[in-house]
Design a protein around this motif. Structure first.
Motif, mmCIF file in Angstrom:
data_model
loop_
_atom_site.group_PDB
_atom_site.id
_atom_site.type_symbol
_atom_site.label_atom_id
_atom_site.label_comp_id
_atom_site.label_asym_id
_atom_site.label_seq_id
_atom_site.Cartn_x
_atom_site.Cartn_y
_atom_site.Cartn_z
ATOM 1 N N GLY A 76 12.645 4.806 -27.504
ATOM 2 C CA GLY A 76 12.845 3.970 -26.318
ATOM 3 C C GLY A 76 13.799 4.593 -25.309
ATOM 4 N N LYS A 77 14.353 5.767 -25.632
ATOM 5 C CA LYS A 77 15.230 6.469 -24.708
ATOM 6 C C LYS A 77 14.583 7.778 -24.278
ATOM 7 N N VAL A 78 15.080 8.333 -23.191
ATOM 8 C CA VAL A 78 14.679 9.681 -22.795
ATOM 9 C C VAL A 78 15.444 10.653 -23.700
ATOM 10 N N ILE A 79 14.722 11.584 -24.302
ATOM 11 C CA ILE A 79 15.365 12.547 -25.210
ATOM 12 C C ILE A 79 15.187 13.959 -24.651
ATOM 13 N N VAL A 80 16.262 14.703 -24.661
ATOM 14 C CA VAL A 80 16.238 16.105 -24.236
ATOM 15 C C VAL A 80 16.471 16.972 -25.471
ATOM 16 N N PHE A 81 15.459 17.723 -25.863
ATOM 17 C CA PHE A 81 15.579 18.642 -26.993
ATOM 18 C C PHE A 81 15.819 20.050 -26.453
ATOM 19 N N ASN A 82 16.942 20.636 -26.846
ATOM 20 C CA ASN A 82 17.286 21.982 -26.390
ATOM 21 C C ASN A 82 17.260 22.953 -27.562
ATOM 22 N N VAL A 83 16.415 23.980 -27.474
ATOM 23 C CA VAL A 83 16.310 25.014 -28.506
ATOM 24 C C VAL A 83 17.331 26.098 -28.207
ATOM 25 N N TRP A 84 18.201 26.390 -29.179
ATOM 26 C CA TRP A 84 19.265 27.355 -28.925
ATOM 27 C C TRP A 84 19.664 28.084 -30.204
ATOM 28 N N GLY A 85 20.382 29.187 -30.023
ATOM 29 C CA GLY A 85 20.954 29.928 -31.139
ATOM 30 C C GLY A 85 22.327 30.432 -30.739
ATOM 31 N N SER A 86 23.231 30.508 -31.687
ATOM 32 C CA SER A 86 24.603 30.927 -31.371
ATOM 33 C C SER A 86 24.669 32.383 -30.926
ATOM 34 N N TRP A 87 23.656 33.178 -31.289
ATOM 35 C CA TRP A 87 23.590 34.609 -30.998
ATOM 36 C C TRP A 87 22.986 34.899 -29.632
ATOM 37 N N CYS A 88 22.617 33.852 -28.892
ATOM 38 C CA CYS A 88 21.804 33.979 -27.671
ATOM 39 C C CYS A 88 22.666 33.827 -26.409
ATOM 40 N N PRO A 89 22.894 34.907 -25.636
ATOM 41 C CA PRO A 89 23.728 34.813 -24.428
ATOM 42 C C PRO A 89 23.273 33.764 -23.412
ATOM 43 N N ALA A 141 24.877 6.938 -20.463
ATOM 44 C CA ALA A 141 24.858 5.532 -20.043
ATOM 45 C C ALA A 141 23.544 5.166 -19.348
ATOM 46 N N LYS A 142 22.759 6.169 -18.969
ATOM 47 C CA LYS A 142 21.467 5.915 -18.318
ATOM 48 C C LYS A 142 20.322 5.897 -19.328
ATOM 49 N N GLY A 143 20.647 5.937 -20.613
ATOM 50 C CA GLY A 143 19.606 5.888 -21.643
ATOM 51 C C GLY A 143 19.014 7.234 -21.980
ATOM 52 N N VAL A 144 19.810 8.294 -21.848
ATOM 53 C CA VAL A 144 19.348 9.654 -22.153
ATOM 54 C C VAL A 144 20.154 10.202 -23.331
ATOM 55 N N GLU A 145 19.451 10.756 -24.309
ATOM 56 C CA GLU A 145 20.094 11.372 -25.464
ATOM 57 C C GLU A 145 19.706 12.848 -25.550
ATOM 58 N N PHE A 146 20.685 13.681 -25.804
ATOM 59 C CA PHE A 146 20.455 15.115 -26.000
ATOM 60 C C PHE A 146 20.512 15.430 -27.486
ATOM 61 N N VAL A 147 19.614 16.311 -27.930
ATOM 62 C CA VAL A 147 19.604 16.774 -29.313
ATOM 63 C C VAL A 147 19.318 18.273 -29.297
ATOM 64 N N THR A 205 13.819 23.983 -23.310
ATOM 65 C CA THR A 205 14.226 22.579 -23.266
ATOM 66 C C THR A 205 12.991 21.716 -23.057
ATOM 67 N N VAL A 206 12.837 20.695 -23.902
ATOM 68 C CA VAL A 206 11.698 19.788 -23.818
ATOM 69 C C VAL A 206 12.211 18.371 -23.559
ATOM 70 N N PHE A 207 11.572 17.691 -22.616
ATOM 71 C CA PHE A 207 11.980 16.352 -22.215
ATOM 72 C C PHE A 207 10.952 15.332 -22.711
ATOM 73 N N ILE A 208 11.417 14.341 -23.457
ATOM 74 C CA ILE A 208 10.555 13.298 -24.007
ATOM 75 C C ILE A 208 10.821 12.000 -23.258
ATOM 76 N N ASP A 209 9.758 11.335 -22.782
ATOM 77 C CA ASP A 209 9.961 10.092 -22.036
ATOM 78 C C ASP A 209 10.237 8.916 -22.973
ATOM 79 N N ARG A 210 10.435 7.740 -22.409
ATOM 80 C CA ARG A 210 10.798 6.564 -23.204
ATOM 81 C C ARG A 210 9.671 6.115 -24.134
ATOM 82 N N GLU A 211 8.459 6.552 -23.860
ATOM 83 C CA GLU A 211 7.316 6.188 -24.702
ATOM 84 C C GLU A 211 7.084 7.220 -25.809
#
Length: 207
Positions: free
Chosen positions: A87-100, A118-124, A174-180
């Motif tokens: 039910g929230k907007v989710i931002v999935f960020n693919v990363w590695g500690s070795w990556c500049p 506070a706008k209903g967005v979660e980052f993972v 980075t992939v953005f998932i809508d509320r649905e």
């Protein structure tokens, strides 16, 4: 003797083909630490290639379902991100500690994550190719990352994104998932704070 030689050649081909295929697949799915890439997906995605390498599916009816992304975080806690943040907007960020490029975007991601919570967005985060959590946890501390990251060293969670969708294809992505729970946008490059806001604002405005 000819039959023996033929059998040896056949076994040799089998031994060499498997690693070659595996290496090609890995290179195709995740370009190591690139600052850009070629947009993937097929005609069914109906995405619009935006300026700056951010692809967006504007028609909500054309968006594909996001996969379930669950597992252990870098801190060892179990997290089903798609269920917990349903039910929230989710931002999935693919990363590695070795990556500049990942280091370059990390602080901006943290800032926007705090700003949009506070706008209903979660980052993972989806931490990949780190052999163990220690360097990734150090990365999070150094960059004051305020959101959890799933530990996905082998990239298995990334491969859950459906073929032909706006799936992550580089590190960082980075992939953005809508509320649905559908895939609405993707960037296969480092993102600035302004690019994050420009991509998030239309999704936050959707009712």
């Amino acid at each position: 003797m000819s039959a023996c030689r033929a059998n040896r050649r056949q076994r040799s081909r089998r031994r060499t083909t498997v690693p070659v295929i595996g290496a090609a697949l890995a290179a195709l799915v995740l370009s190591a630490c690139g600052s850009g890439g070629t947009s993937g997906g097929g005609g069914e995605t109906q995405f619009v290639q935006g300026k700056g390498g951010v692809d967006v599916v504007k028609a909500r009816s054309a968006r594909q379902e996001a996969p379930e992304l669950s597992g252990k975080t870098l801190q060892g806690e179990q997290l089903n991100a798609t269920e917990k943040f349903k039910g929230k907007v989710i931002v999935f960020n693919v990363w590695g500690s070795w990556c500049p490029p990942c280091r370059a975007e990390a602080k901006g991601f943290g800032k926007v994550a705090r700003e949009y919570k506070a706008k209903g967005v979660e980052f993972v985060g989806l931490n990949t190719r780190d052999p163990n959590p220690a360097p990734a946890k150090a990365f999070e501390r150094e960059n004051d990352v305020p959101y959890p990251s799933l530990f996905d060293s082998a990239g298995n969670l990334i491969l859950r994104f459906p073929k032909g969708s706006l799936n992550p294809q580089a590190i960082p992505s980075t992939v953005f998932i809508d509320r649905e729970g559908k895939i609405a946008a993707r960037a296969i490059k480092p993102m600035s704070e302004d690019e994050l806001r420009e991509t998030l604002d239309p999704l936050v405005a959707e009712k």
